[in-house]
Write an enzyme that holds these catalytic residues in place. Structure first.
Site: not given
Lengths: 344, 344
Positions: A46-48, A86, A193, A234, A244-245
């Protein structure tokens, strides 16, 4: 950091399973793009920026052994599947589209050469992301005092990228400059995370980190214990609105209330000038089990209704600056971001 | 709600173990005040009014079978132990001090009569809390529209009180009036009082509830999906500063930003006029394992530093109104709270 987030090796994509950290360091190996898509969807990775690299490598796997129209069919199937895993991170589409341009320009090649060309492009995306993080870190480090106490949310670190990290890259670069940096890491529900990944990364690098529940960030900010907030993104829109998250937006509101600068570490691959503002960014809804179960055990009544958006949007007005690999963008962001994104 | 939070029965204190909900409904029975203190400390029972009742019952257990100076020594040991279990909620000290006044007035009695007097006082505290919740609910219900969407944090419900609840009491009373109320419940890390307890209670009463991670409340507020926020309190100072479960303060900031009323449901037993303002309220730090483990399994790197305050303070300026069993207090709270607290 010693552990590699993702790697192309011997015709396969290898990644550390982030769902199992910090308890276990398990490396997954994929030779089928559908498995890579599944790994992105289920958050093995995960993570853009990291899922952008994974998708590019997935595309290379997909067209292996084919050429011409068969390759095109394969490419399209893989591109659609990978992009759909996603929806919020723009890096996914960015990386797949970049692979698509190389693919179109290479369609005359035979299968072996086409595959090599695509594989090399995926590896180039990986290496450029690493280089971009280093540059971004250098620019961002200049913003930090010494000592500095930084609050971050989620994981915008080596594990979210090809390596080094964006928000954590800024912190790493400042530490390399000899600055004394300590970090407050929001645990970041529901996937944790922050406590699982950010704390793990920072401790490997011996950077002092304190974990807090997301709801405690306000107390820490109010107590004057934070010099700045740095988060990843993201997708950042042309006007500077930042997806973002989930939990980033309330942090930005609280940072403003307590006069603490709010920085976004955004590689250019995550800035989407096609997106005029945050309203146009699709927000992914994740499965309700992320909130109703923990390690397979129920933590909520059976059948309870759940709202589980994975991201939120921070309006540009709350963002102090956006840190990119080409320098720092200040408001008005529509101008500064367009200037930085302009091809050189 | 069908399940009793706490109950005096046959010379013992019975309580449902809130650590195991909603998975299992286990009733604990205590005959020793030291076990009651341990139950409060480890959160078998929690919620300011509920632990006040538990402490009162614990004091009654402590002096059983004694009189005169032996009773006094027992009383003092129990009072000190029970008051020290959790420092933030004022109900604990309030209930123990009230038991102390009865104790002093009854010291001439023999052991059997002294015990009966103390037991009756503890039961009176229980019954008065229940009645106060009902009245508080009635006053608060008038503030709700129909339909109404209410956001709440932690559990200020039947499980946090002798029964019925404070914040959830307001919601219950509105539903009894035929109003259509739906609830967003923050899961409330780290103990998950929202997803485990509030959702469980509301579903038992067939009141629609949606659980969200604490960090998602901002998204829900921003989307205009909330008509008001209602929370409980562990201690409210004379000036209207509100100590409540950590995560309440950021909610209040966000409610203000989005022009949503922020209500505090506060039985008079939780209003501490001796405390001039929130700075004087001690904030309990809880064990780090609440953030580093889940069900005994590690969810953070070994040895990581943790900051785990159980409460935060919301400044009075962010509070729209404080709902008590004697009516609703509006700013300026120093005047309105003093008026409501005045003995009648």
């Amino acid at each position: 950091m010693a552990v590699k987030t993702i790697e192309w090796r011997a015709g396969s994509v290898r990644m550390i399973d982030q769902r199992l950290l910090p308890g276990r360091e398990v490396i997954r190996t994929y030779r089928d793009y559908r498995r890579v898509a599944e790994a992105i969807r289920t958050m093995v990775i995960r993570g853009a920026p990291a899922i952008g690299v994974a998708a590019a490598m997935g595309v290379a796997l997909a067209i292996r052994g084919t050429s011409g129209q068969r390759a095109r069919a394969r490419f399209e199937r893989a591109a659609n599947l990978l992009k759909a895993t996603r929806p919020t991170a723009v890096n996914l589409a960015w990386a797949v589209d970049r692979m698509g341009r190389v693919f179109e320009a290479s369609l005359a090649l035979d299968a072996a050469h086409l595959y090599r060309r695509m594989r090399d492009e995926a590896i180039a995306i990986y290496q450029e992301d690493l280089a971009a993080n280093r540059m971004l870190g250098r620019h961002g480090a200049a913003l930090l005092t010494s000592p500095a106490s930084v609050l971050t949310h989620c994981n915008a670190g080596a594990l979210a990228t090809a390596g080094y990290g964006t928000a954590l890259g800024v912190i790493r670069a400042a530490c390399e400059d000899g600055k004394e940096v300590r970090v407050f890491a929001d645990e970041t529900r529901p996937f944790l995370q922050g406590s699982r990944l950010t704390a793990w990364e920072l401790r490997k690098d011996r950077i002092p980190v304190t974990i807090i529940a997301d709801s405690m960030a306000a107390s820490v900010l109010r107590a004057g214990q934070v010099d700045c907030v740095i988060v990843g993104t993201d997708r950042t829109a042309a006007n500077g609105d930042v997806a973002n998250k989930v939990g980033t937006y309330p942090l930005a509101v609280l940072a403003r209330r307590h006069h603490v600068p709010f920085y976004v570490a955004a590689p250019l691959s995550s800035i989407d000038l096609e997106c005029a503002n945050g309203d146009q960014i699709p927000i992914e809804q994740r499965p309700s089990t992320e909130l109703t179960e923990f390690g397979g055990k129920p933590i909520a009544p059976k059948g309870v209704e759940v709202f589980n958006p994975a991201f939120d949007v921070t309006p540009a007005e709350l963002v102090t600056a956006i840190i990119t690999e080409r320098g720092i963008a200040y408001p008005p962001f529509d101008e500064s971001l367009a200037t930085l994104k302009r091809p050189r």
